[in-house]
Structure formats: structure tokens, C-alpha cells
Design a protein around this motif. Structure first.
Motif, PDB file in Angstrom:
ATOM      1  N   LYS A 124       0.816  -1.219   0.000  1.00 49.96           N
ATOM      2  CA  LYS A 124       0.000   0.000   0.000  1.00 49.96           C
ATOM      3  C   LYS A 124       0.849   1.270   0.000  1.00 49.96           C
ATOM      4  O   LYS A 124       0.352   2.361  -0.192  1.00 49.96           O
ATOM      5  N   LYS A 125       2.133   1.111   0.274  1.00 53.02           N
ATOM      6  CA  LYS A 125       2.971   2.294   0.455  1.00 53.02           C
ATOM      7  C   LYS A 125       4.284   2.073  -0.290  1.00 53.02           C
ATOM      8  O   LYS A 125       5.017   1.126   0.013  1.00 53.02           O
ATOM      9  N   GLU A 170      -2.494   5.967  -6.581  1.00 54.50           N
ATOM     10  CA  GLU A 170      -3.110   6.887  -5.631  1.00 54.50           C
ATOM     11  C   GLU A 170      -4.628   6.863  -5.734  1.00 54.50           C
ATOM     12  O   GLU A 170      -5.336   6.947  -4.732  1.00 54.50           O
ATOM     13  N   GLY A 186      -3.575   3.747  -2.703  1.00 49.85           N
ATOM     14  CA  GLY A 186      -2.195   3.527  -2.261  1.00 49.85           C
ATOM     15  C   GLY A 186      -1.530   4.850  -1.886  1.00 49.85           C
ATOM     16  O   GLY A 186      -2.029   5.923  -2.222  1.00 49.85           O
ATOM     17  N   THR A 187      -0.419   4.760  -1.187  1.00 55.03           N
ATOM     18  CA  THR A 187       0.317   5.970  -0.811  1.00 55.03           C
ATOM     19  C   THR A 187       1.687   5.964  -1.474  1.00 55.03           C
ATOM     20  O   THR A 187       2.404   4.958  -1.411  1.00 55.03           O
ATOM     21  N   THR A 240       5.183   7.657  -1.105  1.00 54.19           N
ATOM     22  CA  THR A 240       5.870   8.499  -0.138  1.00 54.19           C
ATOM     23  C   THR A 240       6.850   9.439  -0.812  1.00 54.19           C
ATOM     24  O   THR A 240       7.041  10.555  -0.379  1.00 54.19           O
ATOM     25  N   GLY A 289      10.050   8.706   4.568  1.00 53.11           N
ATOM     26  CA  GLY A 289       8.622   8.445   4.414  1.00 53.11           C
ATOM     27  C   GLY A 289       8.300   7.005   4.740  1.00 53.11           C
ATOM     28  O   GLY A 289       7.147   6.620   4.841  1.00 53.11           O
ATOM     29  N   ALA A 304       8.609   3.960   3.253  1.00 58.30           N
ATOM     30  CA  ALA A 304       8.076   2.886   2.420  1.00 58.30           C
ATOM     31  C   ALA A 304       9.055   1.716   2.423  1.00 58.30           C
ATOM     32  O   ALA A 304      10.265   1.915   2.491  1.00 58.30           O
TER      33      ALA A 304
END
Lengths: 313, 290, 398
Positions: free
Chosen positions: C164-165, C188, C192-193, C195, C217, C219
């Protein structure tokens, strides 16, 4: 393979030679007249090419410019923009002598290239700009090429004529005086700095025009087109080979080097098929070697400057 | 971000690239200072050196560290020959012609490397080397050796220039060639010696670039402008200047990532260069202004 | 050497070739690779794959006779590429071209040379979305999917696998940037993210500072849109060596066997790539077998798309019976459904079906190549892991 095909190839070469001849003439103003070692030809070429493209290309959502103006406006803007950007660069870098100026201008050209690669909003980034109109682009292939050839060489002739006039005028004589002996010229009350800057800006404007002529021929521009090897260094080789200080030499150099560059592929293609890929590397070797041979036997250029004073650097 | 992180991931890599640039820049600055032209084939000379070492590693199964001095010697020899064949005859001509000739040599060297070794990226030894921790400092032996060898070479060269007869002759040539000749300095021998040093150091630069990343046929050409920037930054003709210039450029490139998009890594070298030229055209170490 | 004597010489050379060929109008294909210049490292495998396809076609003895091919260097540069294309079209007399390899080179070459001259171009590796929108008179195709499809498919697959990241790094060219942007949009949008999202230039000695920035961040996964034989390899190596990230995901450009050899398979347990595949995986296997027999790495970057591009051109030439004007139609006919399926290497079968006037549908090593109206292929993708010195399919991607 037929005569028509060869003719098409010749026309295409003619257009690119014309574009390189413009670059070479522009460099001749800077190096040949004024003795300025500009190694950032690609930067001014890029500014001209991109600006003319942005003025004439259709708008796209993620870029700020795209005004669909007539090509002529684009070309004029290209010259103006290259001149405009040359002014501060010249102002700052012309204080340096020869090799320093070279490194500084290479640096500026590289910065311009990186900006064009990176700033999507300004230049379309790595994807570049497409949909650029070409004058006479709607004609059938051969006629369109032929018309563009005429247009390109029309520009070459106009620039050549204007430069010859300028060179024969007091300005040209003064430029040479400054180049040969800066101190003496200054002692006679000439404003050396201002004259140098003028030559730098004039040369840059011609390079910008070359960029504009190029971009409308290709109808697209991406940052790969402003590779220092293919623009800056190749143009230097052309000018030195043709004879710096001589406008006809500058044009001749463009003709010869481009013909060698282009036709060397036909030569190395005749190597056995098993090494066809290596042949392309060998081609580059051959080009390097030819340059060495010319420097060995004709280091003053094919058409040297008419004067008798040899420049020392 | 902790200080240790800054050192491990920004400063150390910056110093490693900086040492590589420095080794290249020394040759450039010596040629600039003594022979008075910009040698554009220097990057490709570094590429050649790196590949010669690769050839030795591959064919004779040598350790890369044994191959390095041999490759340096071979490249030095190549440099002397190149000067003989392509540059010497232009000595009395305007320097711009030699610059053009060096561009041609750059193309030729690269194409030789491409024909002989191919264009695939290659390595001296395969696999991954994880760093060891020295009290938090993450270092690999190859990085330590890079740094130590570069330092050793520089110190040796500086001592050579300062204390030996030949070194003094080189410095004299750099300061004033006419005067040096009148004082009985053998021009030709000094030129040859300059090329030996420049060629050997270029090979070392290429080798370290290769051992810290991979070898590819454009590696030297890509690093050339940074090396030039380093040479000018430090002051033309000054070995210590080239070293400091190289380290500064290497560091700034890595640190620039903190504030700028990475695409502008290379641009930072030039911005610094132009700024330096504006405020102090003779460079950090007061080199010559040509 | 004068221009004229050059021309006379090449004229004579071409005449020699012409007299030795069959009675049919001779089919000529220009192979335009980025042999020198920035992607020189990829060119040999690409060119060799193109030749493999055309050699196979010639060995099968097509009805149009022997296909003559010649390499041209587009140098990944528009000036060089237009020059090469002009020579290919006007001096060599190409009926069709495979390449140019780079988008910038392709855009200039097709705009100013091949489209006006009416020559079919099939590129195996130019991925810029600008090519989709060209006013190309149906003459420009590509066997590599536009970045958009692959980037989006990869985003969905990662989310499906529970990632997810991520941090995203891309090489700053049309390939890397296109993929990265498509990936970002989809990832996105689906929750999802991302970073960090950073571009980089090729051929720098160190990317450790880039990696340190990317790692900010937190990930665990780095999505790396780059080439496995360029800065992609350097970045992957430096990331693993310095313990950045736990998992690495690349796209088709990273699928390179040399990378496995260089970095060591044991170090690449958490390295995955996406790549286009045909609906039946067998197509790639057939190509891989032939390629290995010829001493080629089938997983070399863009090797499979190169093979397919050349194979499609050969099939189109056969279907169009050497009529240049019919080539685009013929290309669409042989590449897309309906028709009997033809897999890589099945030249005899293709030849026979075409001779009987039947439709064929080429299923390539790098996808099914169902061209859309713009000459693009949507492509279907699979997710690969490293195993046994090569790449092994883990799952299909939707």
C-alpha cells in the motif's frame, strides 16, 4: 534504390547542411571575428528551437505555451530569444578568457539542457513538443522537402550576405582589430567589452535561427536533439575545418563534415554483415580519424581567413 | 535525519565520487597548465583504463587490485603515444586545433572500447558487497581502498612535483614555458612526463568509477564535464586545487539532492563553477588565468 | 572522398544486391537501433532479436522471396535518426523499418521522413504517449505498449498483493517518466500511498543520496522505472548494498538476465518485474528457446518486443505480397484476430495459411499485439520473480 531516392537523400542532406551552415556562421561571428571560445552552441540552438516550437505548436494542457502563431513569427522570436539569453550570459562570461569562457558556456548549455529535460510546464520535459507546423508541409513529400531546402538555403544566403556586409563595414574591421590586439584596440578608444558582447549576441541569434529552422523541419523536438556532441562539437569541427574567420569556409565546413558524417555509414555498411553492429562503432572511429587527418594536412582550414596575421591563443 | 545518516548516504558517496573526479581533474589541470589546452579525450581515456583493467581481470584472472597498476601503466603508455601521433604536430598551431583533435581522439578511443569489449555494462566482480559498520559509519573495503589509493596517489604526485628535479621542471613549464626552456628544461621530456601522469591517473579514475558502480562505454565521457569543472574550480595547474575541486563537486552533487530534484545533480556542478569564476576566476587555489 | 563517388559506390553496391535476389519485388527492411549513443548497451540484443526473426522468415522461404535487411544507427538522437531514416528509405530503399528505438528519435524520423515517404515503421521500444497521437497515416506502430497500460497494471497488481505504500524512482526519459506518472495516477486513485516520487539522470556514479531521499517516508517497497543495464542496475545495487528498502519492483526495462548474473540471484529474492506477455505464455517460451539456441538472452531488455516487431513486419510483407501501399492493412490483418494463431517461429504454417488466402493472428513473445486504431498495443502483463538465473512468472496482472 533509384535516382529519385538518391535525390531525396541529397535534398535531405542539403537541409541539414543548411542548418549546420547557419550554426557554423553564427559561431564564426563569435570565434572567427571576435575570438570568443563559445562551447555552448547547443544552448542557443536549443533556445531558438524550443521557442519557435512553443510559438507555433498547438496548445496542450500541461504546458504553458503553444500559441499556433505563424512560422515567421516563431523564427523571429527564436532569434530574439537567443539574443536575449545571450546578453546576460555574455555579460557574465565574456570577462573570462578563451578556455574559461568555453567551460562556462558548456556549463550554461548543460544547465539549459537539464532545465528543458526537467521542466514539463515550460518545455514538455523529456517528451518534448510535437505537432510543430512545417512551411510547405502539406505538399507531397518530394516537393515539401525541396521547398524547405529552398527556404533553408534562402536563410543561409541572407545571413551570409548580411555578415559579409557587416564584416566589410567598420564594425567588422574593428572586430578583427580587437581580436588581433585587444590592448591596441582599447588604446585607440574602442569599447572592447561592448563590441565583444555584440558579436556574442549576434552569433547567438543566428544559432537560435538555426534551431528554429531545424525544429520546423523535424516537426518535433525532444531534449536529445541538443546533445553537445551533435550540436556544439560538430559545429566546431565544421568551422575549424572550413576555415574560421571566413564565412564561405564556415559554410564549406558544414557541407564537408555533414557529408562525411552521413555517408560514412554507407561506407561502413559494406563491411561484412556479421559485424554490422560493430561497423557502427567503427564508423565513429572513422569520423574521428578523418578529423585527425584533416588537422594534420590542412590545420588552417580549407578556406583560411584572407588576412596574414596568425592568431595565437 | 541523523548526522550519521547524512554522513553515510550523502557525505561518503560524495567523497567517493569526488575522489574519482579529482583523479581525472588532476590530469586535466596538468595538461591545461603545462600544455595549455582543454583535453576532451580525458574521459574516454579513463574509460579505456577501466576496460584495460577489466581485460586483465578477465583474461589473466588477476585480482582487480593487481590489475589496477598494470592498467595505469598501459594507459600512460597509450597517452604518450596519442600525444605523439595526434597532438604533437599541432604544438605550434592555435590551441583550438588541439582541442578539436582531442575530441576526435575521444571518439576513436570510445569506438575501440566498444569494438573490443562490447557495450554491455560489465563489472570487475559480481555480487553484492554489504557495508561494514565502523562505529556507525558504513563503509566497504572498496570504498576505503578508493579513498586511500586516491590520497596516496595525490600525495605521491605532490611530493614528486615539489621535491624532484622533474617535478620542478614541470612546475616551471606550467609557470612560464619560455623561461623554463631558456633555463634548460627539456620541453619534450616534460610533455611526455605530463602524459604519463595524466594517463595513469585517468586510468585510476576510470577503474574506481568502474569498481564502485559498473563499467560502460560512456562512463568517462559522462564524467568529463564534472572533471573539467573540478579542475577549473580548484585553479588551473594546481594539483591540490583539482583535488579540492573534485571533492567539492562530488559532495555538492550528492548534497544537492536534499534541496533540488535529482535531475539537477549535474547542474549544481556548473552553477558552482560559474559562481566561482565570477568571484574568483583564478579558482580556489589561485591557479593561472589563461 | 566526394559525395558523388560515395553515391556511385552505394549505387553499385545496391545493384549487386538487386541482381542476386529472387524474381519477386524485393522486400527490404531497415533495422534502426540506437547502436551508438545513450542506449548503446541495449542495441545489440535488440538488433540480434530482429535479425533472428528475419533469418527465420528467410529460412522458411517466404513467397515474397528473401527479405533483405540492413542496420541503421539512429543514435537515440533526432539528427542522427532522421539522417539514418533518409538513407534507409531513399538509398537502401526500405519498404518498412523496425525501430527507431528511442521516442525522440522516432518522432523526428517519422515526422520528417518515413510518414511523408509512406514507409511503415514498427518500433519495439519507443514508449512515449506522444507517438499515440501522431498524425501517422496509419504508418507508425509499436510492439511495446504505451507506458500508460503497464504503469496502471503494475499499480493494481501491487495493491492486490497488499503493498500500500511505495516510493517511486524513475529515469528521466520518456520511458521512465511515462511509466512513473501512469503508476502514480492509478496507485493513488486506488488508495495507495506514494511516499516519494523522484526522477534521476542516467550514468551517475552514486545514487545513494537519491536512495536516502527516497527512503524518507518509510516505504518498504521501491518501484524503480529504469533499465536493468543502465542506472537501474546501479540503483538496485546501491539500494541492496546499503539496506534501503525491503522489496524492489521494476517494469519490463528492468527484466535483464545480465542483472541477475551481475548482482547475484541470492540478493534478488525480493526483486520483481512486470513485463508484457501473450495470453498464452507459450509464445515467449518458443521465442526464448530459439533465442537461446542462437546465443541470445531472451530476457534482454526489449529483445522480445524487437523480435515481434521484426516478425510482424515480415508477416505483413508476406501478406501484402510486397505491395508497400498495403503494408499497414496487412500488418493489422496478420497481427489481430480473427485468424489462425501463429506463435513465434511458426513460419511454415504462417506461409502456408497466407498462401491459401487465410487470415492469421500473430501471438508474439511480448504480447498478442492486437493493435488499436492508433497503432498501439494494450498488452497484457505478468509479474515475474527471479529464479534459476532467469525470470519466472508469479501471476498474471490485470
Amino acid at each position: 534504390m533509384d535516382t529519385l531516392g538518391l535525390l531525396n537523400y541529397a535534398i535531405f542532406m542539403g537541409v541539414l547542411i543548411g542548418i549546420y551552415a547557419l550554426l557554423s556562421l553564427g559561431l564564426n561571428v563569435q570565434w572567427g571575428y571576435a575570438g570568443l571560445f563559445n562551447a555552448g552552441v547547443a544552448g542557443f540552438f536549443a533556445v531558438g528551437a524550443y521557442l519557435s516550437a512553443l510559438f507555433t505548436a498547438p496548445p496542450v494542457p500541461d504546458r504553458i505555451m503553444g500559441w499556433e502563431l505563424p512560422t515567421g513569427v516563431g523564427w523571429f522570436a527564436a532569434m530574439a530569444a537567443a539574443a536575449l539569453i545571450a546578453w546576460p550570459i555574455g555579460k557574465v562570461t565574456l570577462r573570462f578568457r578563451s578556455d574559461y569562457l568555453a567551460i562556462a558556456t558548456i556549463g550554461v548549455a548543460e544547465i539549459i539542457r537539464l532545465v528543458l529535460r526537467t521542466e514539463d510546464l515550460l518545455s514538455g520535459g523529456v517528451r518534448g513538443i510535437t505537432g510543430i507546423p512545417r512551411p510547405f508541409g502539406d505538399l507531397p513529400y518530394e516537393w515539401s522537402q525541396l521547398a524547405y531546402l529552398g527556404l533553408t538555403w534562402g536563410m543561409v544566403v541572407v545571413i551570409y550576405w548580411a555578415l559579409e556586409r557587416q564584416l566589410a563595414a567598420p564594425w567588422g574591421r574593428m572586430m578583427r582589430a580587437i581580436r588581433e590586439n585587444e590592448l591596441a584596440a582599447a588604446a585607440m578608444g574602442k569599447n572592447v567589452e561592448a563590441r565583444r558582447l555584440e558579436a556574442f549576441i549576434l552569433g547567438a541569434a543566428i544559432m537560435g535561427l538555426a534551431g528554429a529552422v531545424y525544429v520546423h523541419f523535424m516537426r518535433a523536438i525532444t531534449p536529445e536533439a541538443i546533445d553537445p556532441m551533435m550540436v556544439t562539437f560538430l559545429v566546431w569541427i565544421m568551422l575549424i575545418l572550413g576555415g574560421s574567420g571566413n564565412n564561405r569556409g564556415a559554410i564549406l565546413g558544414a557541407v564537408i563534415i555533414w557529408v562525411i558524417w552521413s555517408s560514412s555509414e554507407l561506407l561502413t555498411d559494406r563491411l561484412p554483415a556479421e559485424i554490422a553492429t560493430q561497423a557502427k562503432y567503427i564508423r565513429v572511429f572513422v569520423i574521428g580519424l578523418m578529423l585527425q587527418l584533416v588537422l594534420r594536412w590542412r590545420p588552417e582550414g580549407l578556406l583560411p581567413e584572407g588576412t596574414h596575421v596568425r592568431r595565437s591563443s | 535525519m541523523s548526522g550519521l545518516e547524512l554522513i553515510n548516504f550523502y557525505v561518503i558517496p560524495g567523497l567517493i565520487s569526488g575522489s574519482i573526479y579529482a583523479l581525472g581533474a588532476i590530469g586535466i589541470t596538468l595538461i591545461f597548465g603545462i600544455l595549455r589546452y582543454a583535453h576532451f579525450a580525458h574521459g574516454d581515456m579513463a574509460t579505456l583504463g577501466a576496460y584495460v583493467a577489466l581485460g586483465l581481470v578477465g583474461s589473466l584472472a588477476l585480482s582487480p587490485w593487481v590489475a589496477l597498476p598494470i592498467a595505469m601503466a598501459i594507459t600512460a603508455l597509450v597517452a604518450v603515444v596519442l600525444d605523439r601521433v595526434f597532438y604533437r604536430h599541432l604544438e605550434t598551431r592555435p590551441k583550438i586545433l588541439t582541442v578539436m583533435a582531442s575530441l576526435g581522439v575521444a571518439l576513436m578511443l570510445r569506438s575501440v572500447v566498444q569494438v573490443v569489449w562490447g557495450v554491455d555494462p560489465q563489472v570487475y566482480s559480481t555480487g553484492i558487497v554489504r557495508a561494514e559498520s565502523y562505529g556507525g559509519l558504513m563503509l566497504r573495503s572498496r570504498e576505503l581502498i578508493t579513498f586511500a589509493t586516491a590520497t596516496g596517489l595525490v600525495l605521491f604526485l605532490m611530493a614528486f612535483l615539489r621535491y624532484t628535479r622533474w617535478g620542478k621542471a614541470m612546475r616551471a613549464m606550467s609557470d612560464n614555458p619560455e623561461l623554463a626552456r631558456l633555463c634548460g628544461v627539456n620541453n619534450e621530456a616534460v610533455t611526455r612526463l605530463t602524459w604519463v601522469i595524466a594517463g595513469a591517473l585517468a586510468a585510476a579514475a576510470g577503474f574506481f568509477l568502474g569498481i564502485n558502480t559498473e563499467l560502460n562505454t560512456m562512463m568517462g565521457w559522462s564524467a568529463l564535464l564534472a572533471m573539467f569543472a573540478a579542475a577549473i574550480l580548484g585553479g588551473v595547474g594546481r594539483v591540490e586545487g583539482a583535488v579540492v575541486g573534485g571533492l567539492v563537486i562530488g559532495l555538492v552533487e550528492e548534497l544537492s539532492v536534499l534541496v533540488l530534484p535529482s535531475q539537477y545533480k549535474m547542474a549544481t556542478a556548473f552553477v558552482i563553477l560559474i559562481l566561482i569564476l565570477l568571484v574568483r576566476p583564478q579558482g580556489i587555489f589561485k591557479g593561472k588565468v589563461l | 572522398m566526394t559525395y558523388r563517388s560515395q553515391l556511385v559506390a552505394s549505387l553499385a553496391a545496391a545493384g549487386l544486391i538487386a541482381t542476386s535476389s529472387a524474381a519477386f519485388a524485393e522486400a527490404k527492411v531497415a533495422l534502426m537501433g540506437g547502436i551508438t549513443g545513450p542506449i548503446a548497451g541495449m542495441a545489440p540484443a535488440m538488433i540480434a532479436s530482429m535479425k533472428l526473426a528475419l533469418d527465420q522468415a528467410n529460412a522458411a522461404g517466404l513467397a515474397i522471396g528473401k527479405i533483405t535487411y540492413q542496420e541503421f544507427d539512429c543514435g537515440c538522437n533526432p539528427q542522427v535518426a532522421t539522417d539514418a531514416a533518409t538513407k534507409a528509405v531513399n538509398v537502401f530503399g526500405a519498404d518498412a523499418a523496425v525501430g527507431p528505438a528511442c521516442s525522440g528519435a522516432l518522432l523526428a524520423a517519422v515526422n520528417s521522413v518515413t510518414i511523408p515517404a509512406g514507409v511503415l515503421v514498427v518500433s519495439p521500444s519507443a514508449t512515449s504517449p506522444k507517438i499515440t497521437d501522431l498524425d501517422d497515416k496509419d504508418l507508425v506502430f509499436r510492439t511495446v505498449p504505451s507506458d500508460d497500460f503497464q504503469g496502471r497494471a503494475l499499480a493494481r497488481t501491487l495493491l492486490e498483493r497488499g503493498v500500500k505504500k511505495v516510493a517511486v524512482a524513475y529515469i528521466n526519459n520518456d520511458y521512465g517518466k511515462g511509466l512513473a506518472e501512469a503508476f502514480k495516477a492509478e496507485f493513488e486513485a486506488k488508495g495507495g500511498t506514494i511516499t516519494q516520487f523522484r526522477g534521476h539522470e542516467d550514468k551517475k556514479a552514486s545514487y545513494r543520496s537519491d536512495l536516502a531521499e527516497l527512503a524518507k517516508g518509510g516505504a518498504d517497497t521501491l518501484v524503480l522505472f529504469d533499465y536493468g543495464n543502465a542506472s537501474g542496475m546501479t540503483i538496485l545495487r546501491q539500494a541492496i548494498e546499503n539496506g534501503f528498502f525491503k522489496q524492489f519492483v521494476g517494469a519490463d526495462g528492468m527484466r535483464d538476465e545480465n542483472l541477475i548474473k551481475t548482482l547475484g540471484e541470492a540478493n534478488l529474492k525480493h526483486f520483481f518485474v512486470s513485463a508484457p506477455v501473450g495470453e498464452a505464455g507459450a509464445a515467449f517460451e518458443k521465442f526464448a528457446e530459439a533465442a537461446r539456441k542462437a546465443g541470445l538472452d531472451p530476457n534482454a531488455t526489449f529483445a522480445a518486443t524487437s523480435y515481434d516487431a521484426a516478425a510482424l513486419v515480415a508477416l505483413a510483407l508476406e501478406a501484402a505480397k510486397g505491395d508497400k501501399a498495403k503494408l499497414p492493412q496487412a500488418l493489422r490483418a496478420v497481427a489481430t484476430a480473427p485468424g489462425e494463431r501463429i506463435y513465434p517461429g511458426e513460419w511454415e504454417k504462417a506461409k502456408q495459411l497466407l498462401a491459401e488466402g487465410k487470415e492469421i493472428d500473430y501471438k508474439g513473445a511480448s504480447g498478442d499485439h492486437e493493435f488499436d486504431a492508433k497503432g498501439d498495443v494494450p498488452g497484457s502483463y505478468a509479474f515475474f520473480k527471479v529464479e534459476g538465473g532467469t525470470y519466472k512468472e508469479v501471476q498474471k496482472m490485470k
